[in-house]
Write a protein that holds these residues in place. Structure first.
Motif, PDB file in Angstrom:
ATOM      1  N   VAL A 104       0.837  -1.191   0.000  1.00 12.03           N
ATOM      2  CA  VAL A 104       0.000   0.000   0.000  1.00 12.03           C
ATOM      3  C   VAL A 104       0.876   1.248   0.000  1.00 12.03           C
ATOM      4  O   VAL A 104       1.835   1.343   0.766  1.00 12.03           O
ATOM      5  CB  VAL A 104      -0.950   0.015   1.219  1.00 12.03           C
ATOM      6  CG1 VAL A 104      -1.701   1.328   1.287  1.00 12.03           C
ATOM      7  CG2 VAL A 104      -1.932  -1.142   1.139  1.00 12.03           C
ATOM      8  N   GLU A 105       0.562   2.188  -0.882  1.00 11.80           N
ATOM      9  CA  GLU A 105       1.291   3.449  -0.940  1.00 11.80           C
ATOM     10  C   GLU A 105       0.528   4.494  -0.135  1.00 11.80           C
ATOM     11  O   GLU A 105      -0.605   4.833  -0.455  1.00 11.80           O
ATOM     12  CB  GLU A 105       1.449   3.902  -2.393  1.00 11.80           C
ATOM     13  CG  GLU A 105       2.250   5.170  -2.545  1.00 11.80           C
ATOM     14  CD  GLU A 105       2.392   5.592  -3.990  1.00 11.80           C
ATOM     15  OE1 GLU A 105       1.480   5.272  -4.786  1.00 11.80           O
ATOM     16  OE2 GLU A 105       3.404   6.223  -4.325  1.00 11.80           O
ATOM     17  N   PHE A 106       1.158   5.012   0.910  1.00 17.40           N
ATOM     18  CA  PHE A 106       0.536   6.007   1.764  1.00 17.40           C
ATOM     19  C   PHE A 106       0.834   7.397   1.206  1.00 17.40           C
ATOM     20  O   PHE A 106       1.996   7.788   1.069  1.00 17.40           O
ATOM     21  CB  PHE A 106       1.040   5.899   3.202  1.00 17.40           C
ATOM     22  CG  PHE A 106       0.796   4.548   3.810  1.00 17.40           C
ATOM     23  CD1 PHE A 106      -0.446   3.959   3.719  1.00 17.40           C
ATOM     24  CD2 PHE A 106       1.803   3.869   4.470  1.00 17.40           C
ATOM     25  CE1 PHE A 106      -0.679   2.719   4.268  1.00 17.40           C
ATOM     26  CE2 PHE A 106       1.575   2.637   5.020  1.00 17.40           C
ATOM     27  CZ  PHE A 106       0.325   2.050   4.925  1.00 17.40           C
ATOM     28  N   VAL A 107      -0.211   8.157   0.867  1.00 25.26           N
ATOM     29  CA  VAL A 107      -0.071   9.483   0.288  1.00 25.26           C
ATOM     30  C   VAL A 107      -0.212  10.532   1.383  1.00 25.26           C
ATOM     31  O   VAL A 107      -1.217  10.572   2.093  1.00 25.26           O
ATOM     32  CB  VAL A 107      -1.131   9.720  -0.814  1.00 25.26           C
ATOM     33  CG1 VAL A 107      -0.992  11.122  -1.396  1.00 25.26           C
ATOM     34  CG2 VAL A 107      -0.987   8.675  -1.907  1.00 25.26           C
ATOM     35  N   ILE A 108       0.804  11.375   1.507  1.00 30.17           N
ATOM     36  CA  ILE A 108       0.790  12.453   2.492  1.00 30.17           C
ATOM     37  C   ILE A 108       0.598  13.761   1.739  1.00 30.17           C
ATOM     38  O   ILE A 108       1.520  14.277   1.108  1.00 30.17           O
ATOM     39  CB  ILE A 108       2.093  12.487   3.305  1.00 30.17           C
ATOM     40  CG1 ILE A 108       2.326  11.141   3.989  1.00 30.17           C
ATOM     41  CG2 ILE A 108       2.052  13.599   4.335  1.00 30.17           C
ATOM     42  CD1 ILE A 108       3.673  11.021   4.624  1.00 30.17           C
ATOM     43  N   HIS A 109      -0.614  14.267   1.745  1.00 30.71           N
ATOM     44  CA  HIS A 109      -0.936  15.517   1.063  1.00 30.71           C
ATOM     45  C   HIS A 109      -0.798  16.664   2.052  1.00 30.71           C
ATOM     46  O   HIS A 109      -1.016  16.497   3.257  1.00 30.71           O
ATOM     47  CB  HIS A 109      -2.368  15.460   0.516  1.00 30.71           C
ATOM     48  CG  HIS A 109      -2.677  16.508  -0.497  1.00 30.71           C
ATOM     49  ND1 HIS A 109      -3.004  17.807  -0.150  1.00 30.71           N
ATOM     50  CD2 HIS A 109      -2.711  16.468  -1.852  1.00 30.71           C
ATOM     51  CE1 HIS A 109      -3.225  18.507  -1.247  1.00 30.71           C
ATOM     52  NE2 HIS A 109      -3.060  17.724  -2.294  1.00 30.71           N
ATOM     53  N   ARG A 110      -0.441  17.820   1.538  1.00 31.02           N
ATOM     54  CA  ARG A 110      -0.247  18.965   2.424  1.00 31.02           C
ATOM     55  C   ARG A 110      -1.523  19.288   3.200  1.00 31.02           C
ATOM     56  O   ARG A 110      -1.475  19.671   4.370  1.00 31.02           O
ATOM     57  CB  ARG A 110       0.188  20.186   1.614  1.00 31.02           C
ATOM     58  CG  ARG A 110       0.481  21.384   2.507  1.00 31.02           C
ATOM     59  CD  ARG A 110       0.755  22.630   1.696  1.00 31.02           C
ATOM     60  NE  ARG A 110       0.942  23.766   2.579  1.00 31.02           N
ATOM     61  CZ  ARG A 110       1.072  25.013   2.172  1.00 31.02           C
ATOM     62  NH1 ARG A 110       1.031  25.292   0.887  1.00 31.02           N
ATOM     63  NH2 ARG A 110       1.238  25.991   3.031  1.00 31.02           N
ATOM     64  N   LYS A 111      -2.684  19.111   2.555  1.00 27.22           N
ATOM     65  CA  LYS A 111      -3.945  19.410   3.230  1.00 27.22           C
ATOM     66  C   LYS A 111      -4.239  18.419   4.349  1.00 27.22           C
ATOM     67  O   LYS A 111      -5.084  18.665   5.200  1.00 27.22           O
ATOM     68  CB  LYS A 111      -5.090  19.406   2.216  1.00 27.22           C
ATOM     69  CG  LYS A 111      -4.980  20.503   1.168  1.00 27.22           C
ATOM     70  CD  LYS A 111      -6.141  20.437   0.201  1.00 27.22           C
ATOM     71  CE  LYS A 111      -6.043  21.522  -0.863  1.00 27.22           C
ATOM     72  NZ  LYS A 111      -7.166  21.453  -1.839  1.00 27.22           N
ATOM     73  N   HIS A 112      -3.553  17.274   4.318  1.00 23.47           N
ATOM     74  CA  HIS A 112      -3.778  16.248   5.341  1.00 23.47           C
ATOM     75  C   HIS A 112      -2.442  15.885   5.985  1.00 23.47           C
ATOM     76  O   HIS A 112      -2.107  14.720   6.138  1.00 23.47           O
ATOM     77  CB  HIS A 112      -4.419  15.004   4.726  1.00 23.47           C
ATOM     78  CG  HIS A 112      -5.677  15.294   3.975  1.00 23.47           C
ATOM     79  ND1 HIS A 112      -6.858  15.622   4.597  1.00 23.47           N
ATOM     80  CD2 HIS A 112      -5.937  15.324   2.643  1.00 23.47           C
ATOM     81  CE1 HIS A 112      -7.792  15.823   3.684  1.00 23.47           C
ATOM     82  NE2 HIS A 112      -7.258  15.662   2.494  1.00 23.47           N
ATOM     83  N   SER A 113      -1.661  16.893   6.333  1.00 25.79           N
ATOM     84  CA  SER A 113      -0.345  16.641   6.914  1.00 25.79           C
ATOM     85  C   SER A 113      -0.434  15.943   8.261  1.00 25.79           C
ATOM     86  O   SER A 113       0.553  15.370   8.732  1.00 25.79           O
ATOM     87  CB  SER A 113       0.422  17.960   7.069  1.00 25.79           C
ATOM     88  OG  SER A 113      -0.334  18.877   7.865  1.00 25.79           O
ATOM     89  N   GLN A 114      -1.620  15.956   8.875  1.00 25.28           N
ATOM     90  CA  GLN A 114      -1.771  15.237  10.142  1.00 25.28           C
ATOM     91  C   GLN A 114      -1.639  13.733   9.956  1.00 25.28           C
ATOM     92  O   GLN A 114      -1.472  13.003  10.940  1.00 25.28           O
ATOM     93  CB  GLN A 114      -3.122  15.565  10.801  1.00 25.28           C
ATOM     94  CG  GLN A 114      -4.347  15.101  10.016  1.00 25.28           C
ATOM     95  CD  GLN A 114      -4.830  16.142   9.026  1.00 25.28           C
ATOM     96  OE1 GLN A 114      -4.083  17.044   8.680  1.00 25.28           O
ATOM     97  NE2 GLN A 114      -6.072  16.020   8.578  1.00 25.28           N
ATOM     98  N   ALA A 115      -1.699  13.278   8.708  1.00 19.14           N
ATOM     99  CA  ALA A 115      -1.516  11.847   8.450  1.00 19.14           C
ATOM    100  C   ALA A 115      -0.124  11.392   8.860  1.00 19.14           C
ATOM    101  O   ALA A 115       0.082  10.218   9.164  1.00 19.14           O
ATOM    102  CB  ALA A 115      -1.748  11.538   6.977  1.00 19.14           C
ATOM    103  N   LEU A 116       0.835  12.314   8.875  1.00 18.84           N
ATOM    104  CA  LEU A 116       2.186  11.965   9.319  1.00 18.84           C
ATOM    105  C   LEU A 116       2.182  11.487  10.764  1.00 18.84           C
ATOM    106  O   LEU A 116       2.878  10.538  11.116  1.00 18.84           O
ATOM    107  CB  LEU A 116       3.109  13.179   9.177  1.00 18.84           C
ATOM    108  CG  LEU A 116       3.681  13.436   7.781  1.00 18.84           C
ATOM    109  CD1 LEU A 116       4.321  14.803   7.722  1.00 18.84           C
ATOM    110  CD2 LEU A 116       4.687  12.369   7.423  1.00 18.84           C
ATOM    111  N   ALA A 117       1.389  12.156  11.589  1.00 25.49           N
ATOM    112  CA  ALA A 117       1.317  11.751  12.993  1.00 25.49           C
ATOM    113  C   ALA A 117       0.717  10.357  13.132  1.00 25.49           C
ATOM    114  O   ALA A 117       1.153   9.556  13.964  1.00 25.49           O
ATOM    115  CB  ALA A 117       0.490  12.765  13.776  1.00 25.49           C
TER     116      ALA A 117
END
Length: 570
Positions: free
Chosen positions: A63-76
């Protein structure tokens, strides 16, 4: 009241028990259709679902995890599972990102960056220094892609140590129309690749390198990258923006360089006799080749085919001045995939010569080809009748000899009823059949005009293994949908641009056998302007396993979404 509450509690416990009893393989199948945030939420259902999320590495490796600037909380969220983050795409981060935002992103990134194997920057307005701030902490990186990124300050030097990039085997840099693309200068590209001593695949597309303009081909920047790594690098993909023709010839002649994959520029006239000679003489181990053969002689094409006996995938663009190239393809002993694009119909005015076809048909050796893709690129309505008939003879050769085909794609080819019947009757191993803009009529699908074929037994009945069928931009009618798929168990069906289909056609699809209705997972009805909500309401409830429904540019239908299908609207 107390009894009803107790009953509800018991029913809830039973329901939770059913979900928790699902096999781990089934749970992982559910996860494959979800993005990371939804997978994380679903893993909280119960212990078994959480265990499937934690223990199954396939979910995280594929699975490729996409980190978009609008959803930067995905990094956490990703940082809570550091060992599971294998494939990461960083998207739409720009130069206007504040220093505070960058610090927060980098702090979270460092928590799992040492586990990342595949990193991709996509459509970011980012400097090379910012990219390297991500790279410096990646100790397990295998693949790096910088795709369609702009850079306003590509000359800024950074003090980051990139020695950890020694593990990188795949590097792809794809620029944009903007000349300020990250790593588009010789200096920055050399620095990035300096420690990539195990590089296997190098791809440079739309990179406007300075050395491309140098008069002396031996100073080519691509050669400077490749030559020290000749023991490992086996795949190169370049275009005319990063390398000149003379530089390419020098590159192909690098001593001890043994390529297995080569993707050359598509610009017409870039590949000439000198390039062909260099490939045939120095790179005979090539297995996958993409090349534009326009304006090269038949002798050079024959030379190429005779020396590349190990070729498995051959993708060529354009066509030659006569028909001898068809016979040259017989030199390939291991060829499995053949892709031919943008063939000029006018070259078929004297094609194929009967003697050549006869020699091909008389060949005793079986042809091992399994994938064939032919795109003529020009409407057959604009050419002579003689050329059309010659093309049909060529396709009959395909239907009579390439009996092991599992994938067939024909675009802009003149297919009549008899030729379509030959294809479906002889190529019984087909799994994927795509015929785009081939003038296929409803009668060709059903065989109604042919007295030798029973209307209840359409030509597609021979294709028992067929799972994908694309009839884009053909003359498919409502009547043809009544019996065309009676014997098929398709998973994907595309009727895009079949503008003659109305609600009656969807009703006919809904009346197909259960085997057909239970197998369809994806249906494309985009640009079918005569279809309305009424027809969709009859069809959709019958397709029990439908996951994707494409209604792009659907002006009559106003579907509001389904319970089982993801609806794509234009």
């Amino acid at each position: 009241m107390e009894e009803s509450i107790e009953t509800r509690i018991i029913q809830k416990e039973r329901l939770e028990g059913l979900w928790s009893c699902l096999p781990e393989e089934v749970i992982c199948t559910f996860y494959e259709y979800l993005n990371f945030r939804d997978v994380e939420a679903a893993s909280q259902t119960c212990r078994s679902w959480y265990a499937a999320f934690i223990n199954n590495s396939k979910i995280h490796n594929n699975v490729e995890f996409v980190i978009h600037r609008k959803h930067s909380q995905a990094l956490a969220a990703l940082s809570r599972y550091p060992s599971r983050c294998k494939r990461i795409t960083i998207e739409d981060f720009g130069l206007d990102t504040t220093e505070t935002e960058w610090e927060q992103v980098l702090d979270c990134w460092k928590l799992f960056s040492d586990h990342v194997n595949h990193l991709r920057f996509y459509k970011c307005k980012i400097t090379e220094r910012q990219i390297e701030s991500f790279l410096c902490s990646c100790i397990s990186l295998v693949s790096l892609t910088v795709d369609c990124c702009d850079c306003a300050d590509s000359d800024t030097d950074s003090d980051y140590d990139l020695i950890n990039l020694v593990s990188v085997t795949h590097l792809e840099i794809k620029g944009t129309k903007n000349e300020y693309t990250p790593y588009s200068t010789d200096k920055s590209l050399i620095k990035l690749t300096n420690f990539m001593t195990n590089l296997v695949h190098l791809s440079l597309v739309k990179c406007y390198l300075d050395s491309q303009m140098l008069p002396r081909p031996e100073y080519n920047i691509v050669r400077r990258i490749v030559e020290p790594k000749f023991a490992t690098i086996v795949s190169i993909s370049v275009d005319q923006n990063c390398i000149s023709r003379d530089q390419l010839v020098c590159l192909l002649k690098v001593p001890d360089l043994r390529l297995t994959s080569l993707n050359l520029p598509t610009e017409t006239g870039f590949v000439d006799g000198a390039v062909i000679n260099a490939i045939a003489t120095h790179q005979t181990e090539i297995v996958h080749l993409f090349i534009n053969i326009s304006y090269i002689s038949t002798e050079h094409f024959d030379l190429l085919c005779r020396h590349l006996e190990k070729l498995v995938t051959f993708h060529f663009y354009g066509t030659l001045s006569d028909s001898c190239w068809l016979e040259s393809l017989m030199y390939f002993k291991e060829l499995r995939t053949l892709i031919i694009q943008n063939i000029d119909f006018h070259d078929f005015s004297n094609f194929p010569e009967p003697t050549i076809l006869q020699r091909l048909l008389d060949k005793p050796r079986d042809i091992q080809l399994t994938h064939l893709d032919i795109d003529f690129g020009l409407s057959f309505h604009l050419i002579s009748k003689t050329a059309v008939n010659n093309v049909k003879e060529c396709l009959r050769f395909v239907a009579s000899r390439l009996l092991k085909l599992t994938f067939l794609r024909l675009s802009n080819c003149p297919l009549d009823e008899n030729l379509f019947r030959d294809i479906t009757t002889n190529l019984i191993n087909l799994v994927v059949l795509r015929v785009k803009s081939c003038n296929i009529s409803g009668d060709a699908l059903t065989g109604l005009k042919n007295i030798e074929i029973d209307a209840s037994r359409p030509p597609l009945r021979h294709l028992k293994r067929l799972t994908q069928l694309d009839l884009c931009d053909n003359k498919v009618t409502d009547v043809s949908l009544e019996s065309a798929f009676t014997f098929c168990s398709l998973k994907k069906l595309s009727l895009r641009d079949c503008f003659q289909i109305t609600d009656c056609g969807l009703v006919n699809l809904a009346a197909q056998p259960e085997s057909f209705k239970r197998s369809i997972e994806e249906l494309n009805l985009s640009f079918c302007y005569k279809v309305t909500d009424l027809g969709l309401s009859k069809l959709l409830p019958e397709l029990k396993r439908l996951r994707v429904l494409n209604l792009k540019y659907h002006c009559e239908a106003e579907i509001r979404g389904g319970r089982d299908a993801g609806v794509k609207r234009g």
